[in-house]
Design an enzyme around this catalytic site. Structure first.
Site, short mmCIF file in Angstrom:
data_model
loop_
_atom_site.label_atom_id
_atom_site.label_comp_id
_atom_site.label_asym_id
_atom_site.label_seq_id
_atom_site.Cartn_x
_atom_site.Cartn_y
_atom_site.Cartn_z
N ALA A 247 0.85 -1.20 0.00
CA ALA A 247 0.00 0.00 0.00
C ALA A 247 0.88 1.24 0.00
O ALA A 247 0.76 2.11 0.86
CB ALA A 247 -0.93 -0.03 1.21
N GLY A 248 1.79 1.30 -0.97
CA GLY A 248 2.67 2.46 -1.10
C GLY A 248 2.25 3.31 -2.27
O GLY A 248 1.08 3.31 -2.68
N LYS B 63 14.22 -2.70 -19.41
CA LYS B 63 13.98 -1.85 -18.23
C LYS B 63 15.16 -1.95 -17.26
O LYS B 63 15.58 -0.95 -16.66
CB LYS B 63 12.67 -2.22 -17.54
CG LYS B 63 12.38 -1.28 -16.37
CD LYS B 63 10.96 -1.23 -15.95
CE LYS B 63 10.77 -0.11 -14.92
NZ LYS B 63 9.52 -0.22 -14.19
N ASN C 252 12.89 14.42 -13.29
CA ASN C 252 12.50 13.47 -12.23
C ASN C 252 13.66 13.12 -11.32
O ASN C 252 14.81 13.03 -11.76
CB ASN C 252 11.99 12.16 -12.83
CG ASN C 252 10.67 12.34 -13.55
OD1 ASN C 252 10.20 13.46 -13.73
ND2 ASN C 252 10.09 11.24 -13.97
N ASN D 152 19.53 4.81 -12.28
CA ASN D 152 19.19 4.87 -10.85
C ASN D 152 20.39 5.09 -9.93
O ASN D 152 20.38 6.02 -9.11
CB ASN D 152 18.42 3.60 -10.46
CG ASN D 152 16.95 3.89 -10.23
OD1 ASN D 152 16.61 4.73 -9.42
ND2 ASN D 152 16.08 3.22 -10.95
N GLY E 188 1.30 1.03 -5.47
CA GLY E 188 0.22 0.12 -5.12
C GLY E 188 -1.09 0.85 -4.92
O GLY E 188 -2.15 0.43 -5.43
#
Ligand SMILES: NC(=O)c1ccc[n+]([C@@H]2O[C@H](COP(=O)([O-])OP(=O)(O)OC[C@H]3O[C@@H](n4cnc5c(N)ncnc54)[C@H](OP(=O)(O)O)[C@@H]3O)[C@@H](O)[C@H]2O)c1
Length: 297
Positions: A19-20, A178, A245, A186, A23
């Site tokens: 639940a981040g 990816k 970003n 990153n 999500g």
């Protein structure tokens, strides 16, 4: 006030573990067209989220559960950070699904090592984006989600909710493409604490291109469907398109969180070891990120 989980249809057609940022962004959109169970890290977090969580412009009250109360679900999407995959996979198994799909970054290997052959498990890729802060979850612009063969029912649920999504027969190549982008952008963004676009300029550009040059033979041998020039072009295009970003690894470092370096550069180094190849710059970058995390051996 009654804060217990709402009564659930049995089983849920779809569940999301994690639940981040991503999500909850997925769950909020999906919940408009299909019952979705969301599994948070623990029951306290689940209870807090059931009170309502702002996602974009709306306050959402979603069907959130702790891992010990997770209901049965036909399909489960895993959206925890990669360091939490094993725990989330155990929760997913207990939900007796038809299939478990990771949309996490990095290469997630052995998503469900304990699962039998009857259970479908795989990793897709998504360019959907979201971030979270004290005010809630902020979905970023729309992206595309590719799923492995066998996950057609999940693709249909995503499309019905307005996502751009499809099953991709060449999902392995998409995952490698990816990973290429992730291993290049990153860690450098996190080390130099710069937005992605700055990596295209000196002095960072030399390192960016060196990381792509080192990674390409390893990923190409695994099935990356890009020649080396196209690999450089892909990384440059992503850095340009996301110039402003902050990469997720930079956000993790700035917040003092564990990064996903093991599922990104760590997996690349493992593949290189298996192929007998040395990737000295990736190894240095890996060590530097681990040192930043305070977890260097
Ligand atoms: N955000 C993006 O734009 C984006 C885009 C593409 C891919 N991804 C990938 O998607 C994954 C999730 O990223 P994110 O940005 O959404 O991360 P996030 O905001 O940190 O969300 C992860 C959530 O999972 C929860 N969690 C941890 N362990 C759990 C468990 N065992 N069971 C249930 N929930 C658990 C965490 O709880 P706590 O809050 O208690 O830690 C957190 O709320 C990562 O692999 C990321 O690389 C993200």
């Amino acid at each position: 006030m009654d804060t217990s989980a709402p009564p659930s249809p049995h089983p849920y057609p779809l569940a999301i573990i994690g639940a981040g940022a991503l999500g909850l962004a997925f769950a909020a959109r999906l919940a408009d067209s299909v019952p979705v169970a969301v599994i948070a890290r623990d029951s306290q977090r689940a209870e807090a989220l059931r009170q309502g969580v702002p996602v974009g412009a709306r306050l959402r009250r979603l069907d959130v559960f702790g891992p010990n109360e997770a209901p049965a679900a036909d399909w489960v999407i895993v959206l925890v950070k990669t360091g939490d995959t094993a725990t989330a996979a155990a929760t997913a198994l207990a939900m007796r699904p038809r299939g478990v799909l990771s949309l996490q970054n990095g290469l997630v290997e052995d998503l469900l090592p304990a699962a039998g052959p009857a259970l479908l498990a795989g990793q897709g890729v998504t360019t959907e984006g979201a971030w979270r802060d004290a005010h809630g979850v902020h979905p970023a612009g729309a992206g595309e989600t590719l799923l492995p063969p066998g996950f057609e029912p999940v693709a249909e649920l995503l499309v019905a909710a307005g996502f751009v999504a499809r099953v991709a027969p060449d999902i392995a190549a998409a995952r490698l493409a990816k990973l290429l982008v992730n291993v290049a952008i990153n860690p450098l963004a996190a080390l130099f604490r710069v937005p992605n676009g700055a990596l295209l300029q000196p002095p960072h550009r030399l390192l960016l291109d060196t990381l792509v040059h080192e990674a390409w033979p390893v990923l190409h041998a695994q099935g990356l469907a890009l020649d080396e020039a196209a690999a450089h072009a892909r990384v440059h295009a992503v850095a340009t398109a996301t110039a402003g970003n902050r990469a997720s690894m930079l956000q993790d470092v700035l917040a003092g969180r564990r990064t996903e370096i093991d599922a990104i550069t760590g997996v690349l180094l493992k593949l290189a070891d298996e192929a007998g190849l040395e990737l000295p710059v990736h190894r240095a970058v890996y060590t530097l990120i681990r040192t930043l995390e305070g977890t260097a051996a």
